[in-house]
Design a protein around this motif. Structure first.
Motif, PDB file in Angstrom:
ATOM      1  N   ILE A   1      65.059   6.882  26.219  1.00 47.27           N
ATOM      2  CA  ILE A   1      64.538   5.520  26.379  1.00 47.27           C
ATOM      3  C   ILE A   1      65.163   4.592  25.344  1.00 47.27           C
ATOM      4  N   GLY A   2      65.342   5.090  24.113  1.00 46.69           N
ATOM      5  CA  GLY A   2      65.987   4.294  23.075  1.00 46.69           C
ATOM      6  C   GLY A   2      67.421   3.946  23.433  1.00 46.69           C
ATOM      7  N   LEU A   3      68.163   4.919  23.976  1.00 42.23           N
ATOM      8  CA  LEU A   3      69.547   4.662  24.385  1.00 42.23           C
ATOM      9  C   LEU A   3      69.596   3.665  25.543  1.00 42.23           C
ATOM     10  N   ALA A   4      68.633   3.773  26.469  1.00 47.92           N
ATOM     11  CA  ALA A   4      68.580   2.817  27.579  1.00 47.92           C
ATOM     12  C   ALA A   4      68.319   1.403  27.053  1.00 47.92           C
ATOM     13  N   ALA A   5      67.417   1.302  26.076  1.00 47.30           N
ATOM     14  CA  ALA A   5      67.130  -0.013  25.483  1.00 47.30           C
ATOM     15  C   ALA A   5      68.362  -0.572  24.775  1.00 47.30           C
ATOM     16  N   VAL A   6      69.079   0.310  24.077  1.00 52.91           N
ATOM     17  CA  VAL A   6      70.307  -0.105  23.393  1.00 52.91           C
ATOM     18  C   VAL A   6      71.332  -0.612  24.415  1.00 52.91           C
ATOM     19  N   ALA A   7      71.452   0.105  25.530  1.00 50.11           N
ATOM     20  CA  ALA A   7      72.401  -0.309  26.570  1.00 50.11           C
ATOM     21  C   ALA A   7      72.030  -1.670  27.150  1.00 50.11           C
TER      22      ALA A   7
ATOM     23  N   ALA B   1      76.027   4.064  19.987  1.00 53.41           N
ATOM     24  CA  ALA B   1      75.872   3.645  21.383  1.00 53.41           C
ATOM     25  C   ALA B   1      75.932   2.128  21.511  1.00 53.41           C
ATOM     26  N   LEU B   2      75.239   1.419  20.607  1.00 53.84           N
ATOM     27  CA  LEU B   2      75.246  -0.041  20.658  1.00 53.84           C
ATOM     28  C   LEU B   2      76.645  -0.588  20.387  1.00 53.84           C
ATOM     29  N   ALA B   3      77.325  -0.009  19.387  1.00 56.54           N
ATOM     30  CA  ALA B   3      78.679  -0.460  19.067  1.00 56.54           C
ATOM     31  C   ALA B   3      79.616  -0.231  20.246  1.00 56.54           C
ATOM     32  N   GLY B   4      79.471   0.917  20.924  1.00 54.87           N
ATOM     33  CA  GLY B   4      80.321   1.207  22.080  1.00 54.87           C
ATOM     34  C   GLY B   4      80.103   0.235  23.224  1.00 54.87           C
ATOM     35  N   VAL B   5      78.830  -0.073  23.509  1.00 53.44           N
ATOM     36  CA  VAL B   5      78.521  -1.004  24.598  1.00 53.44           C
ATOM     37  C   VAL B   5      79.040  -2.404  24.273  1.00 53.44           C
ATOM     38  N   VAL B   6      78.783  -2.860  23.033  1.00 54.34           N
ATOM     39  CA  VAL B   6      79.208  -4.204  22.637  1.00 54.34           C
ATOM     40  C   VAL B   6      80.733  -4.304  22.622  1.00 54.34           C
ATOM     41  N   TRP B   7      81.388  -3.305  22.056  1.00 54.44           N
ATOM     42  CA  TRP B   7      82.861  -3.315  22.010  1.00 54.44           C
ATOM     43  C   TRP B   7      83.443  -3.324  23.408  1.00 54.44           C
ATOM     44  N   GLY B   8      82.881  -2.486  24.293  1.00 56.90           N
ATOM     45  CA  GLY B   8      83.375  -2.446  25.667  1.00 56.90           C
ATOM     46  C   GLY B   8      83.180  -3.773  26.377  1.00 56.90           C
ATOM     47  N   GLY B   9      82.045  -4.428  26.104  1.00 56.12           N
ATOM     48  CA  GLY B   9      81.788  -5.713  26.727  1.00 56.12           C
ATOM     49  C   GLY B   9      82.752  -6.788  26.254  1.00 56.12           C
ATOM     50  N   PHE B  10      82.962  -6.852  24.947  1.00 57.17           N
ATOM     51  CA  PHE B  10      83.876  -7.861  24.422  1.00 57.17           C
ATOM     52  C   PHE B  10      85.318  -7.576  24.844  1.00 57.17           C
ATOM     53  N   ALA B  11      85.676  -6.293  24.895  1.00 55.26           N
ATOM     54  CA  ALA B  11      87.036  -5.944  25.325  1.00 55.26           C
ATOM     55  C   ALA B  11      87.259  -6.351  26.775  1.00 55.26           C
ATOM     56  N   ALA B  12      86.229  -6.183  27.600  1.00 55.58           N
ATOM     57  CA  ALA B  12      86.359  -6.556  29.011  1.00 55.58           C
ATOM     58  C   ALA B  12      86.474  -8.063  29.199  1.00 55.58           C
ATOM     59  N   GLN B  13      85.871  -8.817  28.255  1.00 62.19           N
ATOM     60  CA  GLN B  13      85.890 -10.267  28.378  1.00 62.19           C
ATOM     61  C   GLN B  13      87.123 -10.913  27.750  1.00 62.19           C
ATOM     62  N   GLN B  14      87.884 -10.141  26.998  1.00 63.23           N
ATOM     63  CA  GLN B  14      89.062 -10.713  26.350  1.00 63.23           C
ATOM     64  C   GLN B  14      90.094 -11.168  27.392  1.00 63.23           C
ATOM     65  N   ASP B  15      90.707 -12.306  27.116  1.00 61.04           N
ATOM     66  CA  ASP B  15      91.748 -12.837  27.999  1.00 61.04           C
ATOM     67  C   ASP B  15      93.063 -12.145  27.656  1.00 61.04           C
ATOM     68  N   MET B  16      93.540 -11.275  28.560  1.00 65.25           N
ATOM     69  CA  MET B  16      94.748 -10.503  28.313  1.00 65.25           C
ATOM     70  C   MET B  16      96.002 -11.217  28.828  1.00 65.25           C
ATOM     71  N   ARG B  17      95.850 -12.463  29.291  1.00 65.54           N
ATOM     72  CA  ARG B  17      96.998 -13.182  29.819  1.00 65.54           C
ATOM     73  C   ARG B  17      97.915 -13.662  28.697  1.00 65.54           C
ATOM     74  N   THR B  18      99.195 -13.771  28.974  1.00 59.94           N
ATOM     75  CA  THR B  18     100.183 -14.245  28.003  1.00 59.94           C
ATOM     76  C   THR B  18     100.181 -15.767  27.965  1.00 59.94           C
ATOM     77  N   PRO B  19      99.936 -16.388  26.784  1.00 54.30           N
ATOM     78  CA  PRO B  19      99.941 -17.858  26.701  1.00 54.30           C
ATOM     79  C   PRO B  19     101.362 -18.420  26.794  1.00 54.30           C
ATOM     80  N   VAL B  20     101.562 -19.334  27.739  1.00 53.35           N
ATOM     81  CA  VAL B  20     102.884 -19.905  27.997  1.00 53.35           C
ATOM     82  C   VAL B  20     102.744 -21.415  28.159  1.00 53.35           C
TER      83      VAL B  20
END
Length: 365
Positions: A211-217, A40-59
């Motif tokens: 409660i543990g999963l909520a804390a992890v989230a 659960a923690l890995a999924g939340v963290v991965w999703g957060g970092f993936a959402a923050q990644q800059d997907m724009r093409t550098p030009v």
């Protein structure tokens, strides 16, 4: 002087303590819970970092070509340099995927420079296209994706917890019945206290996981800087915990009663399958109909699906302030009825060995 018999409440707590202790001493339970939290923690963290990644093409661009890509700033990560040679150098070094430099042929006043290839996203953005009118905006797409993710999250957690602990309760009841341990237990505590202790003990464990999963989230969303999503999840998570508590008690009582009707482990499925289906239905409804307001509204009032449907509607602001309260009242009333029926079935079936006890017989006693 003989010791006085324990009260009903003391008997319930003794059984609940036994259920909790046996689980916490189980390496399989502790390890599986730890793995669940890590995933659960890995999924939340991965999703957060993936959402923050800059997907724009550098030009890279020069002063003369900057205005060409200015309208495409949302798609491109633009770096302006002083000359065409500097732009080419950035391409060679791999700091940008392409460069736009002055001068061109075939009616173009610029040239696109790439290393071994030119990004297709850049070429598509520069292509001349007819006007396009979109009936669905990008924000609508994002809202639909978020609705799917939140529905899947609540549905999966409810499904896993209910089926895991429902199966545990069923196996425990049948094991005690098959080994006749239940006869010793009932000689020490009332039958209904035995059932109540099993339900309460497993409910405590299930709520501990929730409660543990909520804390992890919370930790994962905080680490990845998703404060907006975290603030939006606050009230829905609280409501999910409340609905899950009573929904689990309802299901746990019925799982224990259904298991008491058989005497062998291999026969458990014959009486618990309908309950398993009742748990699975909210999960699949949340996946396939999360964007259907009518179905989600109905789902939020049906006791077996309210722990999933109502928190999802609260998260997206689809529920009026009084709707969770009304749904909770319906769930509580159903919970009381299920406990009464479950206790009657359990009490009338737990000491009957051999062939499966039919529901009609278990209700009659």
């Amino acid at each position: 002087m003989t010791a006085s018999a324990p009260s009903f409440a003391q008997s319930v707590w003794l059984v609940a303590e036994r259920e909790i202790g046996s689980k916490l001493r189980s390496k399989a339970f502790v390890i599986s819970t730890g793995i669940l939290f890590v995933i659960a923690l890995a999924g939340v963290v991965w999703g957060g970092f993936a959402a923050q990644q800059d997907m724009r093409t550098p030009v890279a661009v020069t002063g003369q070509t900057a205005q060409i890509v200015a309208p495409l700033d949302g798609m491109l990560d633009i770096t302006e340099v002083g000359s065409a040679e500097e732009a080419r150098e950035l391409v060679r070094d791999g700091e940008v995927d392409a460069a736009l430099i002055p001068g061109g042929e075939g009616g173009f006043d610029f040239t696109v420079v790439g290393d071994d290839a030119v990004p297709s996203t850049l070429m598509s953005a520069l292509s001349v296209s007819p006007p396009v009118e979109l009936l669905q905006t990008e924000s609508d797409d994002a809202d639909g994706l978020m609705r799917y993710i939140i529905s899947l999250l609540f549905g999966a957690v409810f499904l896993m917890a209910a089926t895991t602990f429902g199966s545990t309760i069923s196996q425990s009841v049948v094991e005690e019945k098959a080994t006749r341990v239940v006869e010793l237990l009932i000689s020490a505590v009332p039958t209904r206290a035995l059932l109540a202790g099993k339900v309460i003990g497993n409910t405590v464990l299930a709520m501990g996981q929730i409660i543990g999963l909520a804390a992890v989230a919370v930790v994962g969303l905080t680490v990845t800087g998703q404060a907006e999503l975290l603030s939006g999840l606050g009230a829905p998570l609280v409501w999910f915990a409340v609905f899950f508590l009573f929904g689990f008690i309802l299901l746990a009582s019925l799982f224990a009663a259904a298991a008491a009707m058989v005497s062998r482990q291999e026969d458990i499925g014959s009486t618990t399958t309908p309950l398993t289906l009742l748990v699975m239905v909210p999960y699949f409804v949340a996946i396939f109909f999360n964007d259907n307001p009518t179905i989600m509204t109905i789902m939020s009032y049906v006791p077996f699906s309210a722990p999933v449907g109502m928190p999802v509607r609260i998260f997206f602001g689809d529920a009026q302030w009084w709707e969770p309260l009304l749904s909770l009242v319906i769930l509580l009333a159903t919970c009381v009825g299920a406990i009464w029926v479950g206790a009657k079935i359990y009490e009338n079936s737990i000491l009957r060995m051999g062939a499966r006890v039919h529901l009609k017989e278990a209700l009659k006693g």
